[in-house]
Design an enzyme around this catalytic site. Structure first.
Site, PDB file in Angstrom:
ATOM      1  N   ASN A  15       0.840  -1.203   0.000  1.00  0.00           N
ATOM      2  CA  ASN A  15       0.000   0.000   0.000  1.00  0.00           C
ATOM      3  C   ASN A  15       0.868   1.242   0.000  1.00  0.00           C
ATOM      4  O   ASN A  15       1.948   1.262   0.569  1.00  0.00           O
ATOM      5  CB  ASN A  15      -0.972  -0.012   1.176  1.00  0.00           C
ATOM      6  N   SER A  36       5.887   4.959   8.638  1.00  0.00           N
ATOM      7  CA  SER A  36       5.222   4.714   7.358  1.00  0.00           C
ATOM      8  C   SER A  36       6.193   5.049   6.231  1.00  0.00           C
ATOM      9  O   SER A  36       6.827   6.101   6.247  1.00  0.00           O
ATOM     10  CB  SER A  36       3.983   5.600   7.230  1.00  0.00           C
ATOM     11  N   PHE A  38      -1.446   8.115   4.501  1.00  0.00           N
ATOM     12  CA  PHE A  38      -2.211   8.717   5.609  1.00  0.00           C
ATOM     13  C   PHE A  38      -3.498   9.402   5.141  1.00  0.00           C
ATOM     14  O   PHE A  38      -3.788  10.555   5.501  1.00  0.00           O
ATOM     15  CB  PHE A  38      -1.363   9.745   6.383  1.00  0.00           C
ATOM     16  N   LYS A  94       6.071   3.254  16.956  1.00  0.00           N
ATOM     17  CA  LYS A  94       6.001   2.211  15.913  1.00  0.00           C
ATOM     18  C   LYS A  94       7.194   2.346  14.970  1.00  0.00           C
ATOM     19  O   LYS A  94       7.413   3.391  14.362  1.00  0.00           O
ATOM     20  CB  LYS A  94       4.690   2.334  15.142  1.00  0.00           C
ATOM     21  N   ASN A 123       5.275   5.785   3.326  1.00  0.00           N
ATOM     22  CA  ASN A 123       4.531   6.548   2.312  1.00  0.00           C
ATOM     23  C   ASN A 123       4.419   8.037   2.600  1.00  0.00           C
ATOM     24  O   ASN A 123       3.725   8.752   1.897  1.00  0.00           O
ATOM     25  CB  ASN A 123       3.132   5.949   2.137  1.00  0.00           C
ATOM     26  N   THR A 124       5.066   8.492   3.662  1.00  0.00           N
ATOM     27  CA  THR A 124       5.155   9.932   3.937  1.00  0.00           C
ATOM     28  C   THR A 124       6.639  10.255   3.870  1.00  0.00           C
ATOM     29  O   THR A 124       7.426   9.719   4.666  1.00  0.00           O
ATOM     30  CB  THR A 124       4.548  10.268   5.319  1.00  0.00           C
ATOM     31  N   ASN A 177       6.183  -1.769  11.214  1.00  0.00           N
ATOM     32  CA  ASN A 177       5.344  -1.254  10.129  1.00  0.00           C
ATOM     33  C   ASN A 177       5.626  -2.070   8.852  1.00  0.00           C
ATOM     34  O   ASN A 177       6.299  -3.098   8.898  1.00  0.00           O
ATOM     35  CB  ASN A 177       5.657   0.233   9.922  1.00  0.00           C
TER      36      ASN A 177
HETATM   37  C1  FMN Z   1      -3.610  -1.059   3.648  1.00  0.00           C
HETATM   38  C2  FMN Z   1      -2.733  -0.810   4.854  1.00  0.00           C
HETATM   39  C3  FMN Z   1      -2.747   0.438   5.484  1.00  0.00           C
HETATM   40  C4  FMN Z   1      -1.938   0.681   6.583  1.00  0.00           C
HETATM   41  N1  FMN Z   1      -1.986   1.897   7.196  1.00  0.00           N
HETATM   42  C5  FMN Z   1      -1.230   2.118   8.307  1.00  0.00           C
HETATM   43  C6  FMN Z   1      -1.302   3.350   8.996  1.00  0.00           C
HETATM   44  O1  FMN Z   1      -2.069   4.248   8.639  1.00  0.00           O
HETATM   45  N2  FMN Z   1      -0.502   3.524  10.076  1.00  0.00           N
HETATM   46  C7  FMN Z   1       0.343   2.544  10.541  1.00  0.00           C
HETATM   47  O2  FMN Z   1       1.036   2.744  11.532  1.00  0.00           O
HETATM   48  N3  FMN Z   1       0.412   1.352   9.907  1.00  0.00           N
HETATM   49  C8  FMN Z   1      -0.350   1.121   8.825  1.00  0.00           C
HETATM   50  N4  FMN Z   1      -0.281  -0.095   8.201  1.00  0.00           N
HETATM   51  C9  FMN Z   1       0.677  -1.100   8.681  1.00  0.00           C
HETATM   52  C10 FMN Z   1       0.034  -2.133   9.619  1.00  0.00           C
HETATM   53  O3  FMN Z   1      -0.442  -1.533  10.782  1.00  0.00           O
HETATM   54  C11 FMN Z   1       1.068  -3.224   9.997  1.00  0.00           C
HETATM   55  O4  FMN Z   1       2.107  -2.624  10.736  1.00  0.00           O
HETATM   56  C12 FMN Z   1       1.668  -3.921   8.786  1.00  0.00           C
HETATM   57  O5  FMN Z   1       0.710  -4.077   7.778  1.00  0.00           O
HETATM   58  C13 FMN Z   1       2.226  -5.292   9.130  1.00  0.00           C
HETATM   59  O6  FMN Z   1       1.223  -6.134   9.638  1.00  0.00           O
HETATM   60  P1  FMN Z   1       0.425  -7.233   8.744  1.00  0.00           P
HETATM   61  O7  FMN Z   1       1.450  -8.038   8.023  1.00  0.00           O
HETATM   62  O8  FMN Z   1      -0.371  -7.997   9.733  1.00  0.00           O
HETATM   63  O9  FMN Z   1      -0.425  -6.442   7.819  1.00  0.00           O
HETATM   64  C14 FMN Z   1      -1.083  -0.353   7.085  1.00  0.00           C
HETATM   65  C15 FMN Z   1      -1.102  -1.605   6.471  1.00  0.00           C
HETATM   66  C16 FMN Z   1      -1.904  -1.844   5.378  1.00  0.00           C
HETATM   67  C17 FMN Z   1      -1.879  -3.206   4.747  1.00  0.00           C
END
Ligand code: FMN
Length: 350
Positions: A109, A171, A113, A209, A173-174, A238
């Site tokens: 992704n 993140s 934000f 995080k 993406n920022t 993350n």
């Molecule tokens: C579509 C998507 C959006 C996410 N948005 C955020 C976010 O806004 N802030 C954040 O700290 N992590 C965000 N994450 C990261 C997740 O919180 C997590 O740290 C990461 O996906 C690893 O866990 P997973 O393998 O269980 O998905 C996002 C993940 C995904 C897949």
């Protein structure tokens, strides 16, 4: 049942499918699942001095705008993290910006934000009391000229409504957000957060995080800063903006953060490295590829006291917490363990 539905859902673009999931949870189409392990003594624990039913949380990013946290508690999550929330509403990056890598059981992704902004989100939370332990994950707006001020603004807005606040510095993406992993920059940020907490007379636990893409030499430095700033927990980790080599899916070169199975091992190794430095002084919340009993088990063995997930729910469906608890229970019973916390940090690799 979810496996039949899944092939239909996977025909939709991932962001549309996510919107649909949020809508159905919002209107309380929460599947009425039989959970034989509800209130099981194996999983009951405390997070920040509060009792929770189990140590499996919903990670940030799923409920960015605080629309469905109470439905997520009903699905069995022991705690839920809303956000990332920024002070002002923002659209995020242009679409398409979420990609499903089915062959790899992963997502990429680059949302950036997208959220409704702190004011709208706090209004929602204050008018819909949480029925479980709720964290708010905060970050800066893309176009801000003062990132530190943005974190402080969010802290001020949420400190009375959340059970903990996560400072998101990871993140991908920022642009340049990850610069906050630098020891001095992180120290300044956390100092400012702590002074604001003092001004507010707030005792809210602060969580940081971290990115899975940091170098080993950064671990002791980051740990020192977390310890000296009284940080209560660290979330590892993350999404990853590397780790693409072993992927098979055609979408593997999309820009953004990779989540799910391909980052599972990377995050578990990172957890273990931090655990060796932090011991029990700062709790670790392990995230990355958790989708089953064994994946949660491995995170606990590595040193996580709690886990979170997001991508696992996309692939295994809304009953995932109950599936994990069932599988985890079998593993714990096999090993003669009476409470999951007995295995925390029990496998330390060299
Ligand atoms: C579509 C998507 C959006 C996410 N948005 C955020 C976010 O806004 N802030 C954040 O700290 N992590 C965000 N994450 C990261 C997740 O919180 C997590 O740290 C990461 O996906 C690893 O866990 P997973 O393998 O269980 O998905 C996002 C993940 C995904 C897949």
């Amino acid at each position: 049942m979810f496996s039949n539905l899944r092939s239909l859902i996977f025909k939709l673009d991932p962001e549309t499918a996510h919107g649909l999931a949020i809508k159905s949870l919002k209107f309380n189409f929460v599947p009425n699942v039989l959970d034989k392990n509800k209130n099981s003594h194996l999983f009951k624990t405390k997070l920040f001095e509060k009792e929770i039913e189990n140590p499996i949380g919903m990670a940030a990013g799923f409920d960015k705008n605080a629309e469905v946290y109470n439905s997520l508690f009903k699905l069995g999550f022991g705690f839920v993290e809303v956000g990332t929330v920024t002070p002002l509403k923002q659209y995020g990056n242009p679409k398409p910006r979420v990609f499903r890598l089915v062959e790899d059981e992963a997502l990429i992704n680059r949302l950036g934000f997208n959220n409704l902004g702190a004011k709208n989100i706090v209004d929602r939370i204050s008018s819909n009391k949480q029925i479980g332990l709720l964290g708010i994950n905060i970050g800066p707006n893309k176009d801000t000229n003062d990132r530190l001020r943005d974190y402080v603004e969010c802290l001020k807005t949420f400190h009375e409504f959340a059970d903990y606040i996560t400072i998101n510095i990871s993140s991908p993406n920022t642009e340049e957000l990850r610069n906050f992993h630098d020891q001095e920059k992180l120290n300044s940020l956390l100092n400012i957060i702590n002074s604001e907490k003092t001004k507010l007379n707030s005792k809210i636990p602060i969580v940081v995080k971290v990115s899975p893409d940091i170098k080993d030499q950064e671990i002791p430095k980051i740990s020192d800063v977390l310890l000296s700033n009284n940080i209560k927990a660290v979330i590892l980790s993350n999404t990853s903006d590397s780790t693409r080599d072993k992927l098979s899916d055609i979408q593997k070169h999309q820009k953004g953060g990779l989540s799910g199975k391909p980052i599972e091992e990377k995050s578990t190794i990172l957890i273990n490295k931090f655990y060796k430095t932090l011991g029990n002084k700062i709790k670790i919340i392990g995230v990355g590829g958790v989708d089953s009993g064994i994946s949660a088990y491995n995170k606990f063995l590595a040193g996580a006291s709690y886990v979170q997930l997001y991508t696992g729910m996309v692939y295994r469906g809304p009953n995932i917490v109950n599936l994990i608890k069932k599988e985890l229970k079998e593993l714990l019973i096999r090993d003669g363990v009476k409470h999951y916390s007995e295995i925390i940090g029990k496998k330390t690799t060299s």
